[in-house]
Design a protein around this motif. Structure first.
Motif, PDB file in Angstrom:
ATOM      1  N   LYS A 193      -3.938  17.619   5.944  1.00 17.11           N
ATOM      2  CA  LYS A 193      -2.693  17.179   5.346  1.00 17.11           C
ATOM      3  C   LYS A 193      -1.918  16.333   6.357  1.00 17.11           C
ATOM      4  O   LYS A 193      -1.918  16.638   7.556  1.00 17.11           O
ATOM      5  CB  LYS A 193      -1.886  18.454   5.032  1.00 17.11           C
ATOM      6  CG  LYS A 193      -0.917  18.345   3.933  1.00 17.11           C
ATOM      7  CD  LYS A 193      -0.369  19.747   3.644  1.00 17.11           C
ATOM      8  CE  LYS A 193       1.062  19.584   3.210  1.00 17.11           C
ATOM      9  NZ  LYS A 193       1.725  20.816   2.888  1.00 17.11           N
ATOM     10  N   ILE A 194      -1.288  15.255   5.906  1.00 15.47           N
ATOM     11  CA  ILE A 194      -0.328  14.543   6.744  1.00 15.47           C
ATOM     12  C   ILE A 194       0.945  14.383   5.915  1.00 15.47           C
ATOM     13  O   ILE A 194       0.937  14.635   4.712  1.00 15.47           O
ATOM     14  CB  ILE A 194      -0.853  13.164   7.221  1.00 15.47           C
ATOM     15  CG1 ILE A 194      -1.245  12.275   6.028  1.00 15.47           C
ATOM     16  CG2 ILE A 194      -2.025  13.317   8.176  1.00 15.47           C
ATOM     17  CD1 ILE A 194      -1.648  10.861   6.421  1.00 15.47           C
ATOM     18  N   ASP A 195       2.023  13.957   6.539  1.00 16.90           N
ATOM     19  CA  ASP A 195       3.266  13.798   5.799  1.00 16.90           C
ATOM     20  C   ASP A 195       3.058  12.753   4.704  1.00 16.90           C
ATOM     21  O   ASP A 195       2.748  11.610   4.996  1.00 16.90           O
ATOM     22  CB  ASP A 195       4.388  13.368   6.752  1.00 16.90           C
ATOM     23  CG  ASP A 195       4.676  14.451   7.794  1.00 16.90           C
ATOM     24  OD1 ASP A 195       5.245  15.485   7.430  1.00 16.90           O
ATOM     25  OD2 ASP A 195       4.285  14.273   8.970  1.00 16.90           O
ATOM     26  N   GLY A 196       3.169  13.157   3.444  1.00 19.88           N
ATOM     27  CA  GLY A 196       3.030  12.233   2.329  1.00 19.88           C
ATOM     28  C   GLY A 196       1.606  11.930   1.920  1.00 19.88           C
ATOM     29  O   GLY A 196       1.381  10.977   1.169  1.00 19.88           O
ATOM     30  N   GLY A 197       0.630  12.678   2.383  1.00 20.51           N
ATOM     31  CA  GLY A 197      -0.744  12.392   1.971  1.00 20.51           C
ATOM     32  C   GLY A 197      -1.766  13.194   2.737  1.00 20.51           C
ATOM     33  O   GLY A 197      -1.527  14.344   3.079  1.00 20.51           O
ATOM     34  N   PHE A 198      -2.942  12.574   2.970  1.00 22.77           N
ATOM     35  CA  PHE A 198      -3.972  13.280   3.733  1.00 22.77           C
ATOM     36  C   PHE A 198      -4.785  12.278   4.528  1.00 22.77           C
ATOM     37  O   PHE A 198      -4.719  11.067   4.279  1.00 22.77           O
ATOM     38  CB  PHE A 198      -4.889  14.075   2.786  1.00 22.77           C
ATOM     39  CG  PHE A 198      -5.724  13.220   1.875  1.00 22.77           C
ATOM     40  CD1 PHE A 198      -6.990  12.779   2.271  1.00 22.77           C
ATOM     41  CD2 PHE A 198      -5.259  12.850   0.614  1.00 22.77           C
ATOM     42  CE1 PHE A 198      -7.761  11.988   1.429  1.00 22.77           C
ATOM     43  CE2 PHE A 198      -6.026  12.057  -0.227  1.00 22.77           C
ATOM     44  CZ  PHE A 198      -7.283  11.625   0.183  1.00 22.77           C
ATOM     45  N   GLU A 199      -5.532  12.756   5.509  1.00 23.54           N
ATOM     46  CA  GLU A 199      -6.456  11.893   6.236  1.00 23.54           C
ATOM     47  C   GLU A 199      -7.756  12.635   6.487  1.00 23.54           C
ATOM     48  O   GLU A 199      -7.802  13.864   6.443  1.00 23.54           O
ATOM     49  CB  GLU A 199      -5.826  11.374   7.544  1.00 23.54           C
ATOM     50  CG  GLU A 199      -5.508  12.452   8.553  1.00 23.54           C
ATOM     51  CD  GLU A 199      -4.767  11.922   9.802  1.00 23.54           C
ATOM     52  OE1 GLU A 199      -4.324  10.763   9.810  1.00 23.54           O
ATOM     53  OE2 GLU A 199      -4.648  12.683  10.761  1.00 23.54           O
ATOM     54  N   ILE A 240       4.762  17.306  10.031  1.00 21.86           N
ATOM     55  CA  ILE A 240       3.394  17.679  10.410  1.00 21.86           C
ATOM     56  C   ILE A 240       3.063  17.080  11.773  1.00 21.86           C
ATOM     57  O   ILE A 240       2.492  17.744  12.632  1.00 21.86           O
ATOM     58  CB  ILE A 240       2.393  17.254   9.312  1.00 21.86           C
ATOM     59  CG1 ILE A 240       2.636  18.120   8.064  1.00 21.86           C
ATOM     60  CG2 ILE A 240       0.956  17.381   9.799  1.00 21.86           C
ATOM     61  CD1 ILE A 240       1.734  17.820   6.889  1.00 21.86           C
ATOM     62  N   GLU A 294     -10.375   7.868   7.354  1.00 24.10           N
ATOM     63  CA  GLU A 294      -9.549   7.240   6.321  1.00 24.10           C
ATOM     64  C   GLU A 294      -8.221   7.954   6.224  1.00 24.10           C
ATOM     65  O   GLU A 294      -8.072   9.086   6.688  1.00 24.10           O
ATOM     66  CB  GLU A 294     -10.260   7.225   4.963  1.00 24.10           C
ATOM     67  CG  GLU A 294     -10.757   8.581   4.511  1.00 24.10           C
ATOM     68  CD  GLU A 294     -11.432   8.517   3.137  1.00 24.10           C
ATOM     69  OE1 GLU A 294     -12.664   8.567   3.104  1.00 24.10           O
ATOM     70  OE2 GLU A 294     -10.710   8.428   2.119  1.00 24.10           O
ATOM     71  N   HIS A 326      -4.741   8.370   3.503  1.00 25.07           N
ATOM     72  CA  HIS A 326      -4.086   8.084   2.217  1.00 25.07           C
ATOM     73  C   HIS A 326      -2.665   8.584   2.287  1.00 25.07           C
ATOM     74  O   HIS A 326      -2.426   9.742   2.604  1.00 25.07           O
ATOM     75  CB  HIS A 326      -4.804   8.800   1.065  1.00 25.07           C
ATOM     76  CG  HIS A 326      -6.184   8.313   0.871  1.00 25.07           C
ATOM     77  ND1 HIS A 326      -6.497   7.298   0.002  1.00 25.07           N
ATOM     78  CD2 HIS A 326      -7.333   8.676   1.471  1.00 25.07           C
ATOM     79  CE1 HIS A 326      -7.803   7.068   0.070  1.00 25.07           C
ATOM     80  NE2 HIS A 326      -8.333   7.890   0.946  1.00 25.07           N
TER      81      HIS A 326
END
Lengths: 295, 345
Positions: free
Chosen positions: A163-169, B109, B212, B214
């Motif tokens: 998880k990242i802030d506002g989305g994922f990587e 995060i 990647e 997003h």
């Protein structure tokens, strides 16, 4: 074949705080809270077990805590952990995350080589999410926090979705690495009945010492030996086993201190009562329009 | 490092790690700079922003408007995206070199990934998820301490508020929740010192690769909404929740919800107000069918005016409200909408 270490923690069940837990001075009476296996740590154990199921290897669960934390180590054995370690000493008491990560990292160095360290993202008693990264830093290994999914493990690397802030990587990292997982990463498996039967009698050093107390016919060494021979000894590491720097443990090694705690006080009754009628609501709206809050 | 140079053992400087994504700073970083400006005034120290990235010089200069006296700029192609190892190594080296008194991070995060590593390496105290920071002279265990950072945070699942201190350590670090500190830019002419720090890549950094990424821009901006109508589990169904949307629409406000409403599927998580959601401070907050658990109150109690609508007269939400309506939302809301529409005619 991959060797995993899982950091687990026994926590007070803060999700179920009832009236008699909060004391008049606003502090929490921990003894009134049931102690539970921190859920995200259980998820971390599940991921480690899945890797073992797929690729072979071992899973070692470790916890730092008071003697009663053996309870969750037995649960780790019920789920399928190969080895468990209790890291316990009165001198570790009162540790903040920095002191905890020091003791854990030294214990991990003693336990041996590993490919993965897994931990829950955070524990529900402090919600700090600090011990994982602090331990990784002390071991000088990379970390992937907030892991939502393990995509693959191959050629000495792991690919994970985080998880990242506002989305994922999607991150690929060479082993060894420390990963912290969030609750939706996996559903922890239930206890295996056969393993419960086998391991419900597993005991740590402190629990064996307690058995011996007041019984002159028993000796700790002999009993430990017996439990070990039946694979029922919960390996126990104390201050002396780890050759630690005392000033970096427990209260001494904790730069942060709790200065004060307050229960959350409500200044109740200060609000203006509005009748739930058209007239009452109409007056309220007039007032809000006058104050330019509604326009 | 030049060993001849004398380095002050302890400074009074307050540092803020400025978190950026594609060159744009996170709001929380500016919020922290504004707060640090006030803290540093009390302490007689300087505010320094730490800006790590690629082509972020403009951003470093922008931090002066929010209170930074000096910007430490570390600009390198290898730092374009946040990665734990190069960022933590960079910050660890800076902290060791300059000995700030306070280092603040957003409790995002990224902040929660980075701060523990920096604190671990520099053996600093670190407090997570603060909701308030103050400087005070205090006495602790019969010792007097000048100008300590009081790090205030909810604890034990939000049931208590704890004040944490770092009394005997030269460096005090904390992560701070988004939205709890006020942010306001000063005049654009406010200038500061820009200090470029060289960056040396390390081959160890390459063990981690971002394959990647997003990220969706959050279309909902609850923080900027002047009016918020927020529903809780008391609405009982998604169908009933439509009344929340209707009232918000009529008033020109945004729709939000409590965690219970999100968990029940009445409303998406991006609209959750509270400790694990967004912190808001609108002109008007209408809480409908929300009992007012501490976790929710933490996210909205700074609102200018609060109206609570609840069937339970003893619901904690009334304790922080300015206006309370005891009644069933299914009756009160249609009345509210009707009366308001009539007033506009």
């Amino acid at each position: 074949m991959y060797h995993s270490i899982v950091l687990v923690k026994q926590v007070p069940d803060t999700a179920n705080i009832t009236g008699n837990v909060m004391q008049e001075d606003g502090t929490v009476n921990r003894s009134k809270l049931p102690a539970v296996f921190n859920h995200e740590d259980k998820v971390a154990l599940e991921i480690a077990l899945q890797i073992k199921d797929t690729y072979g290897g071992t899973v070692t669960a470790i916890t730092m805590g008071p003697p009663r934390a053996s309870d969750i180590l037995r649960e780790c054995l019920y789920m399928g952990a190969d080895r468990v370690y209790l890291i316990s000493d009165r001198k570790f008491a009162g540790a903040d995350t920095l002191a905890t990560s020091y003791v854990l990292s030294e214990a991990i160095k003693k336990i041996g080589t590993f490919d993965f360290i897994f931990a829950g993202r955070q524990a529900i008693d402090g919600d700090t999410a600090q011990v994982g990264p602090q331990t990784a830093e002390k071991l000088q290994i990379p970390q992937i926090t907030y892991v939502e999914e393990i995509r693959s493990v191959e050629n000495g690397t792991v690919t994970a979705k985080r998880k990242i802030d506002g989305g994922f990587e999607i991150i690929r990292c060479a082993l060894p690495v420390l990963l912290t997982v969030v609750k939706d990463t996996a559903e922890p498996r239930s206890f295996k009945a056969k393993r419960v039967m086998t391991y419900k009698g597993a005991r740590s050093l402190m629990e064996i010492e307690k058995l011996v107390e007041g019984n002159s016919l028993l000796s700790v060494d002999a009993l430990v030996h017996e439990y070990e021979s039946r694979s029922l000894f919960i390996k126990t590491l104390t201050m002396d086993d780890l050759h630690l720097d005392l000033v970096r443990c427990g209260v001494h090694g904790s730069p942060t201190k709790v200065y004060k705690v307050e229960s959350v006080v409500l200044n109740s009754g200060e609000h203006e009562h509005v009748e739930p009628t058209k007239a009452g609501i109409g007056k309220l709206i007039d007032k809000l329009m006058e104050d330019h809050i509604l326009g | 490092m030049d060993s001849e140079r004398t380095i002050p053992a302890v400074s009074n400087d307050v540092w803020v790690f400025v978190e950026q994504r594609s060159g744009k700073a996170a709001d929380v970083s500016f919020e922290l700079l504004c707060k640090s400006h006030k803290l540093a005034q009390v302490m007689g120290g300087a505010v320094k922003s730490v800006v790590i990235g690629h082509q972020v010089k403009e951003l470093a200069e922008e931090t002066f408007r929010y209170g930074a006296d000096e910007a430490l700029l570390i600009d390198h192609p290898g730092l374009k995206q946040y990665r734990t190892l190069p960022y933590s190594r960079t910050l660890i080296n800076l902290v060791r070199q300059f000995n700030p008194r306070i280092v603040l991070f957003g409790a995002t995060i990224i902040g929660r990934d980075l701060a523990p590593r920096v604190a671990s390496a520099t053996r600093s105290g670190l407090t997570a998820d603060c909701t308030d920071l103050q400087i005070a002279d205090i006495s602790y265990l019969r010792k007097e301490y000048k100008q300590l950072l009081l790090q205030i945070r909810p604890a034990f699942g939000g049931n208590i508020i704890a004040t944490i201190i770092t009394p005997d350590n030269p460096i005090q670090m904390a992560t701070v929740r988004e939205g709890v500190m006020e942010m306001h830019a000063q005049e654009s002419s406010r200038k500061g010192t820009l200090t470029s720090i060289p960056y040396i890549p390390d081959e160890l950094d390459e063990v981690v690769a971002i394959i990647e990424q997003h990220r969706e821009e959050n279309h909902v901006n609850l923080k900027a909404a002047p009016i918020i109508v927020s529903g809780g589990y008391g609405l009982r169904s998604k169908e009933n929740f439509k009344l929340i949307h209707e009232l918000a629409h009529v008033l020109g406000g945004e729709v939000a919800g409590s965690r219970a409403a999100v968990d029940a599927g009445f409303i998406p998580h991006e609209r959750q107000v509270g400790q694990t959601g967004v912190t808001v401070r609108p002109k008007l907050y209408i809480a409908v069918g929300i009992s007012g658990a501490i976790q929710h109150r933490a996210g909205m109690q700074e609102s200018n005016k609060i109206i609570a609508i609840n069937t339970d007269p003893d619901a904690p939400i009334f304790g922080i409200s300015h206006y309370g309506i005891v009644g069933d939302a299914m009756e009160v809301l249609p009345r509210f909408i009707e009366v308001y529409k009539n007033k506009l005619k």
